[in-house]
Design an enzyme around this catalytic site. Structure first.
Site, PDB file in Angstrom:
ATOM      1  N   ASN A  10     -36.931  -0.940  11.467  1.00 37.28           N
ATOM      2  CA  ASN A  10     -37.760   0.253  11.617  1.00 37.28           C
ATOM      3  C   ASN A  10     -37.805   0.581  13.106  1.00 37.28           C
ATOM      4  O   ASN A  10     -38.490  -0.100  13.865  1.00 37.28           O
ATOM      5  CB  ASN A  10     -39.176  -0.049  11.084  1.00 37.28           C
ATOM      6  CG  ASN A  10     -40.161   1.058  11.402  1.00 37.28           C
ATOM      7  OD1 ASN A  10     -39.774   2.167  11.780  1.00 37.28           O
ATOM      8  ND2 ASN A  10     -41.447   0.776  11.252  1.00 37.28           N
ATOM      9  N   TRP A  11     -37.064   1.614  13.471  1.00 38.98           N
ATOM     10  CA  TRP A  11     -36.985   1.957  14.904  1.00 38.98           C
ATOM     11  C   TRP A  11     -38.239   2.685  15.386  1.00 38.98           C
ATOM     12  O   TRP A  11     -38.384   2.931  16.576  1.00 38.98           O
ATOM     13  CB  TRP A  11     -35.738   2.813  15.169  1.00 38.98           C
ATOM     14  CG  TRP A  11     -34.468   2.008  15.248  1.00 38.98           C
ATOM     15  CD1 TRP A  11     -34.287   0.717  14.831  1.00 38.98           C
ATOM     16  CD2 TRP A  11     -33.210   2.434  15.799  1.00 38.98           C
ATOM     17  NE1 TRP A  11     -33.001   0.314  15.089  1.00 38.98           N
ATOM     18  CE2 TRP A  11     -32.307   1.347  15.673  1.00 38.98           C
ATOM     19  CE3 TRP A  11     -32.750   3.621  16.357  1.00 38.98           C
ATOM     20  CZ2 TRP A  11     -30.978   1.413  16.109  1.00 38.98           C
ATOM     21  CZ3 TRP A  11     -31.418   3.690  16.784  1.00 38.98           C
ATOM     22  CH2 TRP A  11     -30.552   2.589  16.665  1.00 38.98           C
ATOM     23  N   LYS A  12     -39.109   3.070  14.484  1.00 38.09           N
ATOM     24  CA  LYS A  12     -40.319   3.824  14.861  1.00 38.09           C
ATOM     25  C   LYS A  12     -39.919   5.031  15.738  1.00 38.09           C
ATOM     26  O   LYS A  12     -38.872   5.610  15.507  1.00 38.09           O
ATOM     27  CB  LYS A  12     -41.326   2.912  15.562  1.00 38.09           C
ATOM     28  CG  LYS A  12     -41.589   1.616  14.781  1.00 38.09           C
ATOM     29  CD  LYS A  12     -42.763   0.873  15.298  1.00 38.09           C
ATOM     30  CE  LYS A  12     -42.881  -0.451  14.553  1.00 38.09           C
ATOM     31  NZ  LYS A  12     -44.131  -1.113  14.807  1.00 38.09           N
ATOM     32  N   HIS A  93     -46.472   2.924   6.027  1.00 34.59           N
ATOM     33  CA  HIS A  93     -46.549   1.992   7.163  1.00 34.59           C
ATOM     34  C   HIS A  93     -47.971   2.030   7.737  1.00 34.59           C
ATOM     35  O   HIS A  93     -48.600   3.082   7.777  1.00 34.59           O
ATOM     36  CB  HIS A  93     -45.522   2.383   8.226  1.00 34.59           C
ATOM     37  CG  HIS A  93     -45.359   1.332   9.282  1.00 34.59           C
ATOM     38  ND1 HIS A  93     -46.268   1.166  10.297  1.00 34.59           N
ATOM     39  CD2 HIS A  93     -44.410   0.376   9.454  1.00 34.59           C
ATOM     40  CE1 HIS A  93     -45.874   0.147  11.063  1.00 34.59           C
ATOM     41  NE2 HIS A  93     -44.748  -0.345  10.571  1.00 34.59           N
ATOM     42  N   GLU A  95     -49.033   2.069  10.624  1.00 36.92           N
ATOM     43  CA  GLU A  95     -49.240   3.020  11.728  1.00 36.92           C
ATOM     44  C   GLU A  95     -49.499   4.415  11.187  1.00 36.92           C
ATOM     45  O   GLU A  95     -50.284   5.183  11.750  1.00 36.92           O
ATOM     46  CB  GLU A  95     -48.020   2.981  12.676  1.00 36.92           C
ATOM     47  CG  GLU A  95     -48.023   1.697  13.484  1.00 36.92           C
ATOM     48  CD  GLU A  95     -46.662   1.237  13.971  1.00 36.92           C
ATOM     49  OE1 GLU A  95     -45.686   2.002  13.886  1.00 36.92           O
ATOM     50  OE2 GLU A  95     -46.584   0.087  14.434  1.00 36.92           O
ATOM     51  N   GLU A 163     -46.975  -6.418   5.587  1.00 38.60           N
ATOM     52  CA  GLU A 163     -47.040  -6.411   7.037  1.00 38.60           C
ATOM     53  C   GLU A 163     -48.501  -6.522   7.490  1.00 38.60           C
ATOM     54  O   GLU A 163     -49.220  -5.509   7.526  1.00 38.60           O
ATOM     55  CB  GLU A 163     -46.457  -5.109   7.592  1.00 38.60           C
ATOM     56  CG  GLU A 163     -45.002  -4.892   7.251  1.00 38.60           C
ATOM     57  CD  GLU A 163     -44.341  -3.945   8.232  1.00 38.60           C
ATOM     58  OE1 GLU A 163     -43.367  -4.352   8.856  1.00 38.60           O
ATOM     59  OE2 GLU A 163     -44.828  -2.805   8.395  1.00 38.60           O
ATOM     60  N   GLY A 169     -46.044  -5.987  16.222  1.00 37.98           N
ATOM     61  CA  GLY A 169     -45.879  -5.727  17.654  1.00 37.98           C
ATOM     62  C   GLY A 169     -46.694  -6.630  18.559  1.00 37.98           C
ATOM     63  O   GLY A 169     -46.817  -6.368  19.757  1.00 37.98           O
ATOM     64  N   SER A 208     -43.686  -8.935  13.784  1.00 38.01           N
ATOM     65  CA  SER A 208     -43.193  -9.839  14.840  1.00 38.01           C
ATOM     66  C   SER A 208     -42.114 -10.800  14.351  1.00 38.01           C
ATOM     67  O   SER A 208     -42.078 -11.960  14.764  1.00 38.01           O
ATOM     68  CB  SER A 208     -44.360 -10.606  15.470  1.00 38.01           C
ATOM     69  OG  SER A 208     -45.217  -9.704  16.151  1.00 38.01           O
ATOM     70  N   GLY A 229     -39.494  -4.390  13.348  1.00 40.44           N
ATOM     71  CA  GLY A 229     -39.720  -3.275  14.260  1.00 40.44           C
ATOM     72  C   GLY A 229     -38.968  -3.469  15.564  1.00 40.44           C
ATOM     73  O   GLY A 229     -37.771  -3.219  15.656  1.00 40.44           O
ATOM     74  N   GLY A 230     -39.663  -3.955  16.571  1.00 35.93           N
ATOM     75  CA  GLY A 230     -39.104  -4.047  17.917  1.00 35.93           C
ATOM     76  C   GLY A 230     -37.753  -4.740  17.994  1.00 35.93           C
ATOM     77  O   GLY A 230     -36.868  -4.293  18.730  1.00 35.93           O
TER      78      GLY A 230
END
Ligand code: PEP
Length: 250
Positions: A10-12, A93, A95, A163, A169, A208, A229-230
């Site tokens: 997930n590149w957000k 998600h 967010e 999640e 993150g 993470s 994610g990251g």
């Protein structure tokens, strides 16, 4: 039953046309390891260029609208996503649940729209740190599942991503025991919601996931992959996670 693992990135709101070069090595890893599924979900603007660059890689979106068309400024329908080659879509998600105040009902409508359009819906659920501290993590996740899962979902069309919000993150992860307990609870709830198909729905862990913890997390019972994610932004980090999934698949 061991399900084929899925590692989804997930590149957000990250990435650019230049960063699509990362997909070359990610595709190479996916092709070198056909025992696991790999997908990348870049921002809307990069979906078509990503598909053009690596047509063999599963490319997805990070959101969609629950309706097929209409007066919804700024939104994107599932038909639009399918037209540019997206095969999956992340919905609900945390967010978006927090920033856009998305409700379970909206998430369910989005997931249903994705499935109707022939896409795979990745429905995200997860508790906040306050929920966990108060001992209500499982109740919160079960309630999100009840409200967000389309009842026609199958193992082929539906994926759940657990999640924990406090792990996204932050570099923090739950213990493998807590992950196992939650994934078992999700599995049981899915059986209640969609019957026998619940055993075939992949349940991803997200929060993470990094090269150094991927194998351990992905080896936990009922962890059928990872939402990353990251660490999905570069092949240098994402490829070792794919390899961790392969190793955990045994
Ligand atoms: C996510 O937001 O889906 C996620 C898992 O992020 P990260 O891996 O960066 O914690």
């Amino acid at each position: 039953m061991a399900l084929r693992k899925l590692v989804a990135g997930n590149w957000k709101m990250n990435g650019s046309l230049a960063s699509l070069v990362e997909l070359d090595l990610i595709l190479a890893a996916a092709q070198a390891h056909p025992s696991v599924d790999v997908a990348v979900c870049p921002p809307f603007t990069l979906i078509a260029p990503a598909v053009a660059r690596v047509p063999a890689l599963a490319v997805g979106a990070q959101d969609c609208h629950g309706q097929s068309k209409g007066a919804h400024t700024g939104c994107v329908s599932t038909a639009m996503l399918v037209e540019v080659g997206a095969r999956l879509v992340i919905v609900g998600h945390s967010e978006r649940r927090a920033d856009q105040h998305e409700t379970d009902a909206e998430v369910q409508a989005k997931a249903a729209a994705a499935i109707s359009a022939g896409m795979v819906a990745i429905v995200c659920v997860g508790e906040t740190e306050a929920d966990r501290d108060a001992g209500r993590a499982m109740a919160v996740v079960e309630s999100q599942l009840d409200g967000s899962i389309p009842r026609d979902g199958t193992g082929a069309t539906l994926v759940v991503a657990y999640e924990p919000v406090w792990a996204i993150g932050t570099g923090r992860t739950p213990s493998t025991g807590d992950v196992a307990d939650m994934h078992a609870a999700i599995r049981a709830r899915l059986a209640g919601l969609i019957g026998g198909e619940g055993a075939r729905v992949r349940i991803l862990y997200g929060g993470s996931v990094k090269p150094d913890n991927a194998r351990e997390l992905l080896a936990v019972a009922d962890v059928d992959g990872a939402l990353v994610g990251g660490a999905s932004l570069t092949a240098a980090q994402f490829v070792p996670i794919i390899e961790g999934a392969v190793a955990a698949s045994g």
